[in-house]
Each structure stands twice: as structure tokens, then as C-alpha cells.
Motif scaffolding. Sequence first.
Motif, mmCIF file in Angstrom:
data_model
loop_
_atom_site.group_PDB
_atom_site.id
_atom_site.type_symbol
_atom_site.label_atom_id
_atom_site.label_comp_id
_atom_site.label_asym_id
_atom_site.label_seq_id
_atom_site.Cartn_x
_atom_site.Cartn_y
_atom_site.Cartn_z
ATOM 1 N N PRO A 66 0.827 -1.207 0.000
ATOM 2 C CA PRO A 66 0.000 0.000 0.000
ATOM 3 C C PRO A 66 0.861 1.256 0.000
ATOM 4 C CG PRO A 66 0.007 -1.004 2.168
ATOM 5 C CD PRO A 66 0.716 -1.962 1.256
ATOM 6 N N PRO A 67 0.292 2.375 -0.382
ATOM 7 C CA PRO A 67 1.057 3.630 -0.373
ATOM 8 C C PRO A 67 1.670 3.907 0.997
ATOM 9 C CG PRO A 67 -1.048 3.926 -1.496
ATOM 10 C CD PRO A 67 -1.087 2.558 -0.881
ATOM 11 N N GLY A 68 2.900 4.399 0.965
ATOM 12 C CA GLY A 68 3.592 4.692 2.213
ATOM 13 C C GLY A 68 4.364 3.520 2.778
ATOM 14 N N SER A 69 4.350 2.372 2.088
ATOM 15 C CA SER A 69 5.115 1.213 2.538
ATOM 16 C C SER A 69 5.882 0.633 1.366
ATOM 17 C CB SER A 69 4.188 0.150 3.144
ATOM 18 O OG SER A 69 3.334 -0.392 2.153
ATOM 19 N N HIS A 70 6.783 -0.285 1.651
ATOM 20 C CA HIS A 70 7.651 -0.818 0.609
ATOM 21 C C HIS A 70 8.031 -2.248 0.946
ATOM 22 C CE1 HIS A 70 11.196 -0.519 3.265
ATOM 23 N NE2 HIS A 70 10.543 0.512 3.776
ATOM 24 N N PRO A 71 8.346 -3.076 -0.054
ATOM 25 C CA PRO A 71 8.813 -4.436 0.229
ATOM 26 C C PRO A 71 10.289 -4.425 0.606
ATOM 27 C CG PRO A 71 8.706 -4.091 -2.134
ATOM 28 C CD PRO A 71 8.184 -2.824 -1.503
ATOM 29 N N ASP A 72 10.686 -5.446 1.329
ATOM 30 C CA ASP A 72 12.096 -5.642 1.671
ATOM 31 C C ASP A 72 12.293 -7.154 1.825
ATOM 32 O OD1 ASP A 72 14.632 -5.842 2.786
ATOM 33 O OD2 ASP A 72 14.432 -3.977 3.930
ATOM 34 N N PRO A 73 12.548 -7.857 0.726
ATOM 35 C CA PRO A 73 12.628 -9.325 0.775
ATOM 36 C C PRO A 73 13.644 -9.852 1.777
ATOM 37 C CG PRO A 73 12.524 -8.565 -1.495
ATOM 38 C CD PRO A 73 12.705 -7.343 -0.645
ATOM 39 N N ASP A 74 14.785 -9.211 1.886
ATOM 40 C CA ASP A 74 15.814 -9.691 2.825
ATOM 41 C C ASP A 74 15.328 -9.576 4.267
ATOM 42 O OD1 ASP A 74 17.493 -10.254 0.722
ATOM 43 O OD2 ASP A 74 18.623 -8.375 0.876
ATOM 44 N N ARG A 75 14.705 -8.456 4.571
ATOM 45 C CA ARG A 75 14.200 -8.273 5.934
ATOM 46 C C ARG A 75 13.061 -9.246 6.221
ATOM 47 N NH1 ARG A 75 12.105 -2.434 8.369
ATOM 48 N NH2 ARG A 75 11.951 -3.079 10.569
ATOM 49 N N SER A 76 12.183 -9.453 5.256
ATOM 50 C CA SER A 76 11.086 -10.403 5.435
ATOM 51 C C SER A 76 11.620 -11.804 5.696
ATOM 52 C CB SER A 76 10.191 -10.415 4.188
ATOM 53 O OG SER A 76 9.608 -9.153 3.968
ATOM 54 N N HIS A 77 12.613 -12.202 4.926
ATOM 55 C CA HIS A 77 13.210 -13.529 5.114
ATOM 56 C C HIS A 77 13.841 -13.644 6.494
ATOM 57 C CE1 HIS A 77 15.271 -17.268 4.145
ATOM 58 N NE2 HIS A 77 16.387 -16.722 4.571
ATOM 59 N N ALA A 78 14.520 -12.606 6.942
ATOM 60 C CA ALA A 78 15.160 -12.639 8.255
ATOM 61 C C ALA A 78 14.123 -12.772 9.372
ATOM 62 C CB ALA A 78 15.989 -11.369 8.455
ATOM 63 N N LEU A 79 12.978 -12.104 9.228
ATOM 64 C CA LEU A 79 11.933 -12.193 10.253
ATOM 65 C C LEU A 79 11.329 -13.588 10.290
ATOM 66 C CD1 LEU A 79 10.098 -8.766 9.857
ATOM 67 C CD2 LEU A 79 11.805 -9.429 11.571
ATOM 68 N N ARG A 80 11.082 -14.168 9.120
ATOM 69 C CA ARG A 80 10.545 -15.532 9.088
ATOM 70 C C ARG A 80 11.544 -16.523 9.698
ATOM 71 N NH1 ARG A 80 8.577 -13.913 3.749
ATOM 72 N NH2 ARG A 80 6.295 -13.836 3.771
ATOM 73 N N THR A 81 12.809 -16.328 9.424
ATOM 74 C CA THR A 81 13.836 -17.197 9.982
ATOM 75 C C THR A 81 13.875 -17.074 11.498
ATOM 76 O OG1 THR A 81 15.167 -17.020 7.962
ATOM 77 C CG2 THR A 81 16.296 -17.736 9.967
ATOM 78 N N ALA A 82 13.763 -15.852 12.001
ATOM 79 C CA ALA A 82 13.745 -15.642 13.449
ATOM 80 C C ALA A 82 12.528 -16.314 14.075
ATOM 81 C CB ALA A 82 13.752 -14.145 13.757
ATOM 82 N N LEU A 83 11.381 -16.223 13.413
ATOM 83 C CA LEU A 83 10.168 -16.846 13.950
ATOM 84 C C LEU A 83 10.335 -18.349 14.098
ATOM 85 C CD1 LEU A 83 7.011 -15.201 12.331
ATOM 86 C CD2 LEU A 83 7.682 -15.260 14.728
ATOM 87 N N ARG A 84 11.013 -18.956 13.129
ATOM 88 C CA ARG A 84 11.185 -20.412 13.176
ATOM 89 C C ARG A 84 12.034 -20.858 14.362
ATOM 90 N NH1 ARG A 84 11.520 -19.596 7.408
ATOM 91 N NH2 ARG A 84 9.709 -20.530 6.389
#
Length: 208
Positions: A43-61
Motif C-alpha cells: 500500500p502507499p507509504g510502505s515498501h517491500p524488503d525481501p531480505d528483511r522479510s526472510h530474516a523475520l521468518r527465519t527468526a520466527l522459526r
Amino acid sequence: MRMRSSPSRYHPPIARDNPPFAALGLAAVLACTAPEPPAPACPPGSHPDPDRSHALRTALRRTAAGEALVAVADDPPICFGGASRGSLRPEGVIVLADSLAPGPAAARLAHMLLHLADDLHHFPIAGAPCAPQIASALAAEARAIVAEIEVWHALADADDPPYPFTRDILDAAPATRRDLVLTRLHAADPGDELAPLVRDYRDRCPGE
């Protein structure tokens, strides 16, 4: 002079394992299969960050609650930005605040993934009575808040807690935590900072 056609041309044998028919059938299936729709955009005002998303999923695991959520929930688009700590949009996009440190961001992601697994982004369902919908939504919120607190405790205990009552929930037996949060949601004590959340559900489905 007219040539007589062979009857076999008019009545060809049909074999179940006829390669040409199998190839034609496969081609027809491929031709009729609609392409998958593109993933929803940030949505407007936000942006993707694949590396950060991957790091968060890895931390969750690395946490008990988070590992189960990553396995159960779909793999939604994750965007960063916005004014709130984190939200799940109706199209299934998760938006996390840019300002969150990795641990609190992973905890908030756990909260949003549980909402996604509970289909809470489809609230309210048109035509369904509001009272049971709100009751189910608050129960889902209680589960998500507990998951966020537990993941925060595992990954980010040194950071600011996500809720004023975080320590009270962690001090309680795990089996009682959801009910304790649900009681706080129904009480809507201003000190718990949950009243705006409850009010939002009631405003979105006002026919309770």
C-alpha cells in the motif's frame, strides 16, 4: 474413377493410452489454466524488503509459537512502513512498522500471521450476525496477542514490551494466558490500551 475409402478411416480405434490424445489433452489443460494473479502490491507509504522479510521468518522459526505459525499460515506479502506497529490488510498484505527492531518486528509478524490463519482480514462477513463475529474476532485477537507476547519474550525481552500487561501474561501459566487477555479485551481498560482495538471491531460490525 472414384476411389473407395477404407472403412478404418471413418471408424478409427480409440485407445486409452493413445499418445497423440494424451498430448492434446495436456495441451488443452495448459491452455485453459488461468495464470496466477500477481501478488498484491504494498500500500502507499510502505515498501517491500525481501531480505528483511526472510530474516523475520527465519527468526520466527527459532521460537515454538512462531515455527507453528510459519508452517500453518500462507506466505503473504510483507511490507514495511505505515503509522501503526503492524496490520493485516483486507487483501492479505502484512504491513510492519519500519521503526520496529528485529525482535519486536518478528513478534508482530507472529500476531499478523495468526490473524491471516484465522481469516480475520475478512472481518466482517456480510450478512452474518455481528455478535458472534465480534466474539470470534476478540477470541482471535486474544490468541494473536498471546503469540506476540511469547515471541517477543523469546526474541526481544530486552526491548520495550508490546503491551502494558505483557509481564502479567508471561507470569501466568501458558494454558491460562489466552483467557486472561480475552478478559482484558472485554474489560477494555484504558490502561491496557486495548479499548481502541475493541471499538474498531464494534464500529466495523455495528449490528451487535
